[in-house]
Write an enzyme that holds these catalytic residues in place. Structure first.
Site, short mmCIF file in Angstrom:
data_model
loop_
_atom_site.label_atom_id
_atom_site.label_comp_id
_atom_site.label_asym_id
_atom_site.label_seq_id
_atom_site.Cartn_x
_atom_site.Cartn_y
_atom_site.Cartn_z
N LYS A 37 15.34 64.92 -16.07
CA LYS A 37 15.91 66.25 -16.29
C LYS A 37 17.25 66.36 -15.56
CE LYS A 37 13.48 68.36 -12.37
NZ LYS A 37 12.63 69.48 -11.92
N ARG A 136 5.10 79.17 -8.93
CA ARG A 136 6.16 79.12 -9.93
C ARG A 136 5.46 79.13 -11.27
NH1 ARG A 136 10.56 74.34 -9.36
NH2 ARG A 136 8.82 73.17 -10.26
N TYR A 265 45.20 75.22 0.57
CA TYR A 265 45.03 76.67 0.60
C TYR A 265 44.56 77.14 1.97
CZ TYR A 265 45.18 76.45 -4.52
OH TYR A 265 45.56 76.25 -5.83
N MET A 313 40.36 72.63 -6.55
CA MET A 313 39.58 72.46 -7.77
C MET A 313 39.59 71.02 -8.29
SD MET A 313 39.87 74.55 -11.38
CE MET A 313 39.39 76.11 -10.63
#
EC number: 5.1.1.1
Length: 372
Positions: A37, A136, A265, A313
């Site tokens: 998964k 769950r 930054y 980023m």
């Protein structure tokens, strides 16, 4: 494939080694389910699934319908367990079409599946999940016999397995884990008392699998361990696992900055002396957490170099002091081996106060996966 500014390397030999380690450990009578998964925890689901099956895995597990369809479209025919909850007619039709095997968590869900499958004229293997303490998905374990009895009475469903999931298998304190196993055993006993069939049973994730044979039942579900990481430090001596994933990036610019220069930054880093620095072509949009800013070390020529300033980023900066004549285009290792040194996802997770699963799943698709 062109090696771009940054990429992920997948060590196929390491993956095969890890699968075979678990295959030998659990023995021939226990099925090995490879959990692929979340794009195989960031490693690439199709390639990992194909390799794991060739190396000895018997089953695959995914979390979403889309993940299962991706595997089937790639030509994978092995049995696939869908772990997530499914409750819409459209999804049920797709599950039947793609020959996936769903998890059923409640009597209502079982009835819905039967009704839709009856209209389709199809019969489907299903896996019943009990909640023994994870709180769950799942039917409460004391209701196991009623749940199994209902499914047995529904003509379009074929009971394939009964399973549960452990909440604390990676904790050195095993009290809760043992309590869940006891509840699972009581649920199984209730089936026998009601003269109901006992299907395939499975309880163990990677951590529980490493606790030994008492946890293996008919099948184990191994995720993190396949990728060469241990679920907890105290389980690190159980098997010889090799990390499968490496993350590398190129230096895109080298600069020398004077004293008092703010970097990135917010100027979280300000140079105290004239120093060389490099811009590296990877950032938080690729999966390098911004919260690692000024806490991260990467490897260049097998030596640790410090990341400086805020991770941006698409890029980050590193301190090149101590590196002789660095060059644009040189490769930096963020996770993996370089020379005698290694950085693991566990290192990042420890720094951030999180888990290695989250780190691995964070590497985005814009980083090409390269099989080595």
């Amino acid at each position: 494939m062109i090696r771009q500014r940054a990429w992920v390397e997948i060590d196929q030999a390491a993956l095969v080694h890890n699968v075979r380690q678990f295959r030998q450990y659990v023995g021939p009578k226990t099925n090995l389910m490879a959990v692929v998964k979340a794009d195989a925890y960031g490693h690439g689901a199709v390639r990992v699934a194909q390799t794991a099956l060739q190396a000895g895995a018997d089953w695959l597990a995914i979390a979403t319908l889309g993940e299962g369809i991706e595997l089937r479209e790639a030509g994978i025919t092995a049995p696939i367990l869908l772990l997530g909850g499914i409750n819409s007619p459209e999804e049920i039709e797709a599950i039947a079409h793609w020959r996936l095997q769903p998890t059923l968590c409640s009597p209502e869900q079982a009835q819905l599946f039967n009704d839709i499958l009856l209209k389709l004229g199809k019969v489907l293997p299903v896996h019943l999940k009990l909640d023994t303490g994870m709180t769950r998905l799942g039917t409460p374990w004391p209701q196991a016999a009623n749940f199994v009895g209902l499914v047995q009475s529904l003509p379009q469903l074929r009971l394939a397995s009964l399973y549960s999931h452990l909440a604390t298998a990676d904790d050195p304190n095993t009290a809760t884990m043992l309590q869940q196993q006891e509840r699972f055993a009581k649920a199984i006993a209730s089936l026998r008392q009601a003269r109901l069939p006992i299907p395939k049973l499975h309880l163990a994730n990677s951590a529980a699998t490493l606790h030994g044979q008492a946890w293996h039942y008919d099948m184990v579900r191994v995720g993190l361990g396949l990728y060469g990481l241990y679920p907890a430090p105290h389980l690190g001596d159980c098997l010889d696992l090799k990390p499968v994933l490496t993350v590398r990036a190129k230096i895109t610019q080298i600069r020398t900055i004077p004293p008092g220069t703010g970097v990135s930054y917010g100027h979280q880093f300000v140079s105290e002396e004239t120093m060389p620095m490099a811009v590296v072509g990877i950032g938080y949009a690729d999966g390098v957490p911004r919260n690692l800013s000024n806490q991260l070390e990467v490897l260049l020529r097998g030596q640790p170099v410090r990341q400086i300033g805020a991770i941006t980023m698409d890029q980050m900066m590193v301190d090149l002091r101590g590196i002789d004549d660095p060059q644009v285009g040189e490769v930096v290792t963020l996770i993996g081996q370089d020379g005698d040194r290694q950085i693991t996802a566990d290192h990042w997770a420890s720094t951030l106060g999180t888990i290695s699963w989250e780190i691995l799943c964070g590497f985005k698709h814009r980083l090409p996966r390269i099989l080595i």
